[in-house]
Enzyme design. Structure first.
Site, mmCIF file in Angstrom:
data_model
loop_
_atom_site.group_PDB
_atom_site.id
_atom_site.type_symbol
_atom_site.label_atom_id
_atom_site.label_comp_id
_atom_site.label_asym_id
_atom_site.label_seq_id
_atom_site.Cartn_x
_atom_site.Cartn_y
_atom_site.Cartn_z
ATOM 1 N N ASN A 192 8.398 2.442 1.896
ATOM 2 C CA ASN A 192 9.735 2.760 1.390
ATOM 3 C C ASN A 192 10.817 2.031 2.177
ATOM 4 O OD1 ASN A 192 8.280 4.424 -0.249
ATOM 5 N ND2 ASN A 192 8.772 6.293 0.886
ATOM 6 N N HIS A 246 7.914 -2.825 4.122
ATOM 7 C CA HIS A 246 8.655 -3.543 3.072
ATOM 8 C C HIS A 246 10.142 -3.625 3.389
ATOM 9 C CE1 HIS A 246 5.178 -2.412 0.139
ATOM 10 N NE2 HIS A 246 4.870 -3.439 0.895
ATOM 11 N N CYS A 248 17.166 -12.197 9.486
ATOM 12 C CA CYS A 248 17.187 -13.669 9.563
ATOM 13 C C CYS A 248 15.791 -14.200 9.266
ATOM 14 C CB CYS A 248 17.616 -14.138 10.960
ATOM 15 S SG CYS A 248 17.452 -15.929 11.155
ATOM 16 N N CYS A 290 14.657 -16.397 12.851
ATOM 17 C CA CYS A 290 14.305 -15.734 14.119
ATOM 18 C C CYS A 290 13.886 -14.268 13.933
ATOM 19 C CB CYS A 290 15.475 -15.829 15.103
ATOM 20 S SG CYS A 290 16.884 -14.811 14.626
ATOM 21 N N GLY A 338 2.097 10.058 -1.328
ATOM 22 C CA GLY A 338 3.053 9.550 -2.302
ATOM 23 C C GLY A 338 2.981 8.074 -2.565
ATOM 24 N N SER A 365 0.761 4.918 -4.860
ATOM 25 C CA SER A 365 -0.259 4.603 -5.866
ATOM 26 C C SER A 365 -1.376 3.781 -5.225
ATOM 27 C CB SER A 365 0.386 3.800 -7.006
ATOM 28 O OG SER A 365 0.991 2.616 -6.489
HETATM 29 N N1 APR Z 1 5.035 13.832 -4.340
HETATM 30 C C1 APR Z 1 3.920 13.111 -4.061
HETATM 31 N N2 APR Z 1 3.530 12.009 -4.774
HETATM 32 C C2 APR Z 1 4.297 11.659 -5.821
HETATM 33 C C3 APR Z 1 5.469 12.378 -6.187
HETATM 34 C C4 APR Z 1 5.825 13.522 -5.400
HETATM 35 N N3 APR Z 1 6.895 14.253 -5.667
HETATM 36 N N4 APR Z 1 6.021 11.773 -7.291
HETATM 37 C C5 APR Z 1 5.225 10.699 -7.576
HETATM 38 N N5 APR Z 1 4.192 10.640 -6.699
HETATM 39 C C6 APR Z 1 3.152 9.620 -6.589
HETATM 40 C C7 APR Z 1 2.717 8.975 -7.902
HETATM 41 O O1 APR Z 1 1.652 9.682 -8.501
HETATM 42 C C8 APR Z 1 2.257 7.588 -7.433
HETATM 43 O O2 APR Z 1 0.888 7.608 -7.064
HETATM 44 O O3 APR Z 1 3.691 8.580 -5.818
HETATM 45 C C9 APR Z 1 3.091 7.335 -6.188
HETATM 46 C C10 APR Z 1 4.209 6.312 -6.363
HETATM 47 O O4 APR Z 1 3.598 5.095 -6.628
HETATM 48 P P1 APR Z 1 4.483 3.763 -6.815
HETATM 49 O O5 APR Z 1 5.628 4.066 -7.670
HETATM 50 O O6 APR Z 1 3.532 2.701 -7.201
HETATM 51 O O7 APR Z 1 5.075 3.520 -5.344
HETATM 52 P P2 APR Z 1 4.383 2.847 -4.081
HETATM 53 O O8 APR Z 1 2.940 3.161 -3.998
HETATM 54 O O9 APR Z 1 5.211 3.173 -2.917
HETATM 55 O O10 APR Z 1 4.556 1.277 -4.434
HETATM 56 C C11 APR Z 1 4.201 0.333 -3.480
HETATM 57 O O11 APR Z 1 5.186 -1.424 -4.757
HETATM 58 O O12 APR Z 1 6.826 -1.990 -6.150
HETATM 59 C C12 APR Z 1 6.394 -2.146 -4.880
HETATM 60 O O13 APR Z 1 7.620 -2.617 -2.936
HETATM 61 C C13 APR Z 1 7.379 -1.608 -3.872
HETATM 62 O O14 APR Z 1 6.886 -0.370 -1.840
HETATM 63 C C14 APR Z 1 6.618 -0.460 -3.216
HETATM 64 C C15 APR Z 1 5.185 -0.820 -3.486
#
Ligand code: APR
Length: 265
Positions: A115, A132, A140, A143, A201, A203
């Protein structure tokens, strides 16, 4: 990914607390789901930004490097849109605070977050790598120095580093951009020591971040997941706690605290 299942039971939370306390060096890997209950939409799945608008170009970084001035003009114009607007207003939720509490209790050793929302930092997490980047910072590309947005002279675009005159870019890592060395090294170092990852939280579809959890599992470590739905890593987890991070993680802290007290008495 969208198949919602039952809410985590007290027995499952107890089992997760037992694994956490048995582990030598537990760390956490978090994603957008951590901040949904702070008002920030996820990227994928129900209500996801990419689900709504489609994934951004996979060569975002190359587009930036092709015309940094234009990219900066667009970035400045976007600072209040549907992505950045909620980021600016968001506050840490009980899930963020629970992870900071587990750290303060000496149970959790480090958090790797995908995040860019600064909420783990605001919740008081000390051992933290924002793999990220952080939307409040500018970096920068030469550096690696980071600056707060307010410290950067934006009267001439693109802005340059006051230390080495390198090109400045938002600290948030674009698709196609290499992960900054310092953040990657920190994540790799803590992941190499970890024997348990609390995956909350995410995917688990984006690498190298998701790879750190698989690496620990392949080394015989344990995985505990907190997610509303099934994810790409659910099948590899020893315990999968279904529910919102802001609801489940405080329950986990309570179970850990209870177990510790019971062990001392
Ligand atoms: N509590 C727990 N989990 C949750 C909740 C909640 N309230 N709401 C959604 N989720 C879960 C979803 O089921 C999903 O598995 O959080 C996950 C969010 O997944 P993504 O939207 O794919 O986010 P993330 O895994 O952080 O993505 C990774 O992808 O797009 C790039 O740079 C961006 O850092 C990001 C990276």
């Amino acid at each position: 990914m969208e198949k919602q299942t039952k809410r985590a039971t007290d027995e499952e939370v107890e089992q997760a607390a037992k694994l956490l306390l048995e582990a030598e060096y537990p760390i956490a890997l978090t994603g957008a789901g951590m901040s949904v209950e702070s008002g920030i939409p996820p990227f994928r799945g129900p209500g996801g930004l990419w689900t709504k608008y489609g994934e951004p170009p996979m060569n975002g970084f190359q587009i930036f490097m092709a015309d940094p001035k234009k990219a900066w003009e667009q970035q400045l114009a976007r600072r209040d849109d549907e992505l950045f607007g909620p980021l600016k207003k968001a506050k840490p939720n009980p899930g963020h605070r629970a992870l900071a509490e587990l750290e303060a209790m000496g149970v959790l050793h480090f958090v790797i977050t995908q995040n860019v929302d600064d909420l783990h930092r605001q919740a008081g997490q000390v051992g933290l790598a924002e793999i990220h980047g952080n939307f409040k910072l500018v970096r920068c590309l030469e550096c690696g120095e980071r600056f707060k947005w307010g410290e950067v002279d934006l009267s001439i675009l693109p802005p340059h580093c006051t230390r080495c005159h390198g090109l400045l870019k938002s600290d948030t890592v674009s698709f196609g951009e290499p992960i900054p060395r310092d953040a990657l090294d920190q994540c790799a170092s803590h992941a190499s020591r970890a024997d348990l990852v609390l995956v909350a939280g995410t995917s688990a579809t984006v690498y190298p971040a998701a790879g750190f959890a698989h690496e620990v599992k392949e080394r015989g470590g344990k995985l505990i997941e907190v997610n509303l739905y099934e994810s790409e890593i659910t099948a590899f987890c020893d315990v999968s706690l279904k529910g919102g991070a802001a609801e489940v993680l405080p329950r986990l802290v309570k179970a850990v605290t209870r177990r510790r007290r019971a062990a001392l008495s």
